[in-house]
Enzyme design. Structure first.
Site, PDB file in Angstrom:
ATOM      1  N   LYS A 115     -14.926 -43.271   0.869  1.00 43.18           N
ATOM      2  CA  LYS A 115     -15.110 -42.005   1.584  1.00 43.18           C
ATOM      3  C   LYS A 115     -15.123 -42.216   3.093  1.00 43.18           C
ATOM      4  CE  LYS A 115     -17.535 -39.261  -1.924  1.00 43.18           C
ATOM      5  NZ  LYS A 115     -18.737 -38.469  -2.221  1.00 43.18           N
ATOM      6  N   LYS A 198      -4.622 -36.469 -11.654  1.00 40.74           N
ATOM      7  CA  LYS A 198      -5.819 -35.870 -12.235  1.00 40.74           C
ATOM      8  C   LYS A 198      -5.912 -34.398 -11.857  1.00 40.74           C
ATOM      9  CE  LYS A 198     -10.436 -37.107 -12.224  1.00 40.74           C
ATOM     10  NZ  LYS A 198     -11.618 -37.887 -11.816  1.00 40.74           N
ATOM     11  N   LYS A 201      -9.637 -29.981  -7.851  1.00 42.23           N
ATOM     12  CA  LYS A 201      -9.708 -28.762  -7.049  1.00 42.23           C
ATOM     13  C   LYS A 201      -8.918 -28.918  -5.760  1.00 42.23           C
ATOM     14  CE  LYS A 201     -13.989 -29.814  -4.635  1.00 42.23           C
ATOM     15  NZ  LYS A 201     -14.192 -29.325  -3.281  1.00 42.23           N
TER      16      LYS A 201
END
Ligand code: TRP
Length: 335
Positions: A115, A198, A201
């Site tokens: 991240k 995958k 969203k």
């Protein structure tokens, strides 16, 4: 006192609507585990703050997340379902755990490294760095035995176990050392339009993602437009037939039927048939969940009442544990 194992899990309030992947990959399994465990589910809004959030949106998504979990079968009376920020013991224990965590140890967390790399190390916050110790606090406050999580959270549970053992050996036995339960990854769901990726969203296009709160007609339309292949055989083959395999995975999960049985029943039938069957199965499950979630969202006072009661129930477990920790570590009591 319950003799069932204590289960704790958390989810971020990160989307307006959950999608098929969240449903099969977590929610459905959590729902089933409620009967065999003393289950606690936490909407981890403080974790969500480790990346920038819009205040109004965060508030809205937190409510929506709770409503969808209840609508999908998480029972806020049998289990506990609460909002992390409602129980201050979480960040308080996290601070104590921060003081027991090595800088190098935290630096080795692969999720932080990924991240931070994505955001640029200068943009990544100290909160993001401390994400795993807050997660450890979530788990350790409740004498948790089992933590059902996705494969990507294994390292965080390892750290939690290390911290529990470290605290116990330094200050005396205080924490239960939890075990991870890795959720079935067989049910990995892929984008309907791009079945190599995958279902997420953050997909480039919404047409490959099935949301729990989508209108049933929209859901059916998306599934019927799913990408397949030029072959005409309904057969599971992830590499050669990703689109068809994905539809089979979804159907298998929604009907609790093994993929092999589905293959047999679709012998001699085409993709059109498969798609309508999948659409029907998903709509049949999601339609009642959607109506219940919308009903809950239309009555915010009732939702708040449920959340307040559940926060009290969580705090009644967490606060005495935090008090014990403060005492063991040598903090002077207030009274
Ligand atoms: N990090 C978890 C995830 O991204 C969410 C989480 C926060 C969690 N606290 C937790 C999961 C405690 C299990 C237990 O999936």
């Amino acid at each position: 006192m319950s003799t069932k194992p204590r289960l704790f899990s958390g989810m971020q309030p990160s989307a307006d609507s959950l999608q098929i992947g969240n449903y099969i990959g977590a929610l459905l399994q959590w729902k089933e585990m409620q009967s065999t465990n003393d289950a606690i589910f936490c909407v981890v809004d403080l974790h969500a703050l480790t990346v920038p959030q819009d205040p109004a949106l965060l508030r809205e998504q937190t409510r929506r997340t709770v409503a969808q979990y209840i609508a999908a079968g998480i029972d806020p009376e049998r289990s506990i379902l609460f909002i992390q920020s409602h129980v201050p013991a979480h960040p308080e224990l996290a601070w104590i755990l921060n003081t027991l965590t090595g800088f190098g140890e935290a630096s080795r967390m692969t999720q932080f490294k990924d991240k931070a790399a994505k955001q640029g190390t200068d943009a990544a916050s100290v909160g993001l760095f401390a994400y795993p110790t807050l997660m450890a606090a979530d788990i350790l406050l409740y004498d948790t035995n089992v933590v059902p999580v996705g494969d990507d959270q294994k390292q965080h549970i390892e750290l939690t176990r290390d911290l529990a053992n470290r605290f116990n050996s330094r200050f005396g036995t205080t924490f239960v050392v939890p075990e991870p339960v890795i959720l079935k990854a067989t049910a990995r769901i892929y984008d309907l339009q791009n079945p190599e990726a995958k279902m997420s969203k953050s997909a480039a296009s919404d047409s490959g993602v099935v949301w729990m709160l989508d209108e049933p007609s929209k859901t059916a339309k998306k599934i019927k437009a799913a990408v397949t292949d030029d072959d005409r055989v309904v057969r599971f083959d992830r590499a050669a037939k990703p689109g068809v395999s994905n539809l089979l995975t979804i159907l298998s999960a929604f009907t609790s039927t093994p993929v092999a049985d589905l293959e047999a029943s679709f012998e001699g039938r085409g993709y059109g048939d498969l798609k309508s069957t999948v659409a029907d199965a998903v709509v049949a499950t999601f339609e009642p969940i959607r109506s219940r979630a919308l009903e809950l969202l239309a009555d915010p006072a009732e939702l708040d009442r449920i959340l307040a009661t559940n926060a009290d129930r969580a705090e009644a477990i967490a606060q005495p544990k935090l008090d014990e920790v403060y005492d063991r570590i040598g903090l002077l009591p207030r009274r």
